[in-house]
Scaffold this motif. Structure first.
Motif, PDB file in Angstrom:
ATOM      1  N   GLY A  13       0.823  -1.215   0.000  1.00 39.46           N
ATOM      2  CA  GLY A  13       0.000   0.000   0.000  1.00 39.46           C
ATOM      3  C   GLY A  13       0.853   1.260   0.000  1.00 39.46           C
ATOM      4  O   GLY A  13       0.561   2.225  -0.716  1.00 39.46           O
ATOM      5  N   ALA A  14       1.925   1.258   0.774  1.00 41.77           N
ATOM      6  CA  ALA A  14       2.831   2.411   0.809  1.00 41.77           C
ATOM      7  C   ALA A  14       3.525   2.583  -0.537  1.00 41.77           C
ATOM      8  O   ALA A  14       3.653   3.702  -1.050  1.00 41.77           O
ATOM      9  N   ALA A  15       3.969   1.472  -1.137  1.00 42.34           N
ATOM     10  CA  ALA A  15       4.627   1.531  -2.446  1.00 42.34           C
ATOM     11  C   ALA A  15       3.657   2.004  -3.522  1.00 42.34           C
ATOM     12  O   ALA A  15       4.027   2.799  -4.390  1.00 42.34           O
ATOM     13  N   LEU A  16       2.426   1.556  -3.450  1.00 39.96           N
ATOM     14  CA  LEU A  16       1.411   1.976  -4.419  1.00 39.96           C
ATOM     15  C   LEU A  16       1.155   3.471  -4.306  1.00 39.96           C
ATOM     16  O   LEU A  16       1.058   4.177  -5.312  1.00 39.96           O
ATOM     17  N   SER A  17       1.070   3.966  -3.108  1.00 46.54           N
ATOM     18  CA  SER A  17       0.864   5.390  -2.886  1.00 46.54           C
ATOM     19  C   SER A  17       2.008   6.213  -3.493  1.00 46.54           C
ATOM     20  O   SER A  17       1.776   7.238  -4.128  1.00 46.54           O
ATOM     21  N   ALA A  18       3.232   5.751  -3.324  1.00 43.86           N
ATOM     22  CA  ALA A  18       4.384   6.443  -3.894  1.00 43.86           C
ATOM     23  C   ALA A  18       4.393   6.337  -5.414  1.00 43.86           C
ATOM     24  O   ALA A  18       4.727   7.297  -6.111  1.00 43.86           O
ATOM     25  N   LYS A  19       4.025   5.179  -5.935  1.00 43.39           N
ATOM     26  CA  LYS A  19       3.989   4.965  -7.381  1.00 43.39           C
ATOM     27  C   LYS A  19       2.991   5.913  -8.037  1.00 43.39           C
ATOM     28  O   LYS A  19       3.234   6.413  -9.129  1.00 43.39           O
ATOM     29  N   ARG A  20       1.886   6.180  -7.353  1.00 46.06           N
ATOM     30  CA  ARG A  20       0.853   7.075  -7.884  1.00 46.06           C
ATOM     31  C   ARG A  20       1.184   8.552  -7.663  1.00 46.06           C
ATOM     32  O   ARG A  20       0.464   9.422  -8.128  1.00 46.06           O
ATOM     33  N   GLY A  21       2.244   8.842  -6.912  1.00 46.38           N
ATOM     34  CA  GLY A  21       2.648  10.222  -6.667  1.00 46.38           C
ATOM     35  C   GLY A  21       1.957  10.866  -5.490  1.00 46.38           C
ATOM     36  O   GLY A  21       2.051  12.078  -5.302  1.00 46.38           O
ATOM     37  N   GLU A  22       1.252  10.089  -4.681  1.00 47.58           N
ATOM     38  CA  GLU A  22       0.535  10.613  -3.522  1.00 47.58           C
ATOM     39  C   GLU A  22       1.454  10.793  -2.322  1.00 47.58           C
ATOM     40  O   GLU A  22       1.096  11.431  -1.349  1.00 47.58           O
ATOM     41  N   LYS A  23       2.641  10.198  -2.381  1.00 44.16           N
ATOM     42  CA  LYS A  23       3.581  10.193  -1.283  1.00 44.16           C
ATOM     43  C   LYS A  23       4.990  10.196  -1.896  1.00 44.16           C
ATOM     44  O   LYS A  23       5.203   9.540  -2.913  1.00 44.16           O
ATOM     45  N   PRO A  24       5.938  10.902  -1.316  1.00 43.90           N
ATOM     46  CA  PRO A  24       7.288  10.915  -1.899  1.00 43.90           C
ATOM     47  C   PRO A  24       7.982   9.560  -1.748  1.00 43.90           C
ATOM     48  O   PRO A  24       7.876   8.904  -0.708  1.00 43.90           O
ATOM     49  N   LYS A  25       8.690   9.135  -2.797  1.00 41.58           N
ATOM     50  CA  LYS A  25       9.409   7.853  -2.747  1.00 41.58           C
ATOM     51  C   LYS A  25      10.471   7.862  -1.663  1.00 41.58           C
ATOM     52  O   LYS A  25      10.813   6.824  -1.111  1.00 41.58           O
ATOM     53  N   SER A  26      10.985   9.026  -1.336  1.00 49.94           N
ATOM     54  CA  SER A  26      12.033   9.120  -0.319  1.00 49.94           C
ATOM     55  C   SER A  26      11.522   8.761   1.078  1.00 49.94           C
ATOM     56  O   SER A  26      12.315   8.470   1.971  1.00 49.94           O
ATOM     57  N   SER A  27      10.209   8.760   1.273  1.00 50.08           N
ATOM     58  CA  SER A  27       9.646   8.412   2.587  1.00 50.08           C
ATOM     59  C   SER A  27       9.518   6.902   2.793  1.00 50.08           C
ATOM     60  O   SER A  27       9.214   6.460   3.886  1.00 50.08           O
ATOM     61  N   LEU A  28       9.770   6.108   1.748  1.00 47.70           N
ATOM     62  CA  LEU A  28       9.635   4.658   1.844  1.00 47.70           C
ATOM     63  C   LEU A  28      10.854   4.030   2.506  1.00 47.70           C
ATOM     64  O   LEU A  28      11.966   4.526   2.369  1.00 47.70           O
ATOM     65  N   LYS A  29      10.607   2.922   3.201  1.00 47.41           N
ATOM     66  CA  LYS A  29      11.677   2.179   3.867  1.00 47.41           C
ATOM     67  C   LYS A  29      11.497   0.697   3.601  1.00 47.41           C
ATOM     68  O   LYS A  29      10.384   0.238   3.334  1.00 47.41           O
ATOM     69  N   GLY A  30      12.562  -0.056   3.699  1.00 51.43           N
ATOM     70  CA  GLY A  30      12.507  -1.509   3.628  1.00 51.43           C
ATOM     71  C   GLY A  30      11.888  -2.058   2.363  1.00 51.43           C
ATOM     72  O   GLY A  30      12.235  -1.658   1.257  1.00 51.43           O
ATOM     73  N   ALA A  31      10.970  -3.001   2.533  1.00 51.69           N
ATOM     74  CA  ALA A  31      10.378  -3.721   1.409  1.00 51.69           C
ATOM     75  C   ALA A  31       9.606  -2.807   0.472  1.00 51.69           C
ATOM     76  O   ALA A  31       9.626  -3.011  -0.744  1.00 51.69           O
TER      77      ALA A  31
END
Length: 62
Positions: A13-31
């Motif tokens: 869900g977090a990766a999907l949000s970043a992929k759609r541009g709703e969240k910055p990719k830099s905020s992702l961690k781990g998997a």
């Protein structure tokens, strides 16, 4: 492919949000960071939309 655990579903869900541009990719961690690069939006959606109450907290292989 549906998620095998709640943790995997949350990461998708977090990766999907970043992929759609709703969240910055830099905020992702781990998997979720590797998922956003290696999986398509459809694959992430399928994994994130699994029925949550049927999933274990963590996959038994973790």
């Amino acid at each position: 492919m549906p998620a095998k655990s709640k943790k995997q579903q949350m990461a998708a869900g977090a990766a999907l949000s970043a992929k759609r541009g709703e969240k910055p990719k830099s905020s992702l961690k781990g998997a979720s960071r590797s998922m956003v690069e290696s999986m398509s939006e459809k694959e992430l959606h399928d994994m994130a939309s699994a029925e949550r109450k049927e999933l274990p907290e963590r996959d038994s292989k973790d």
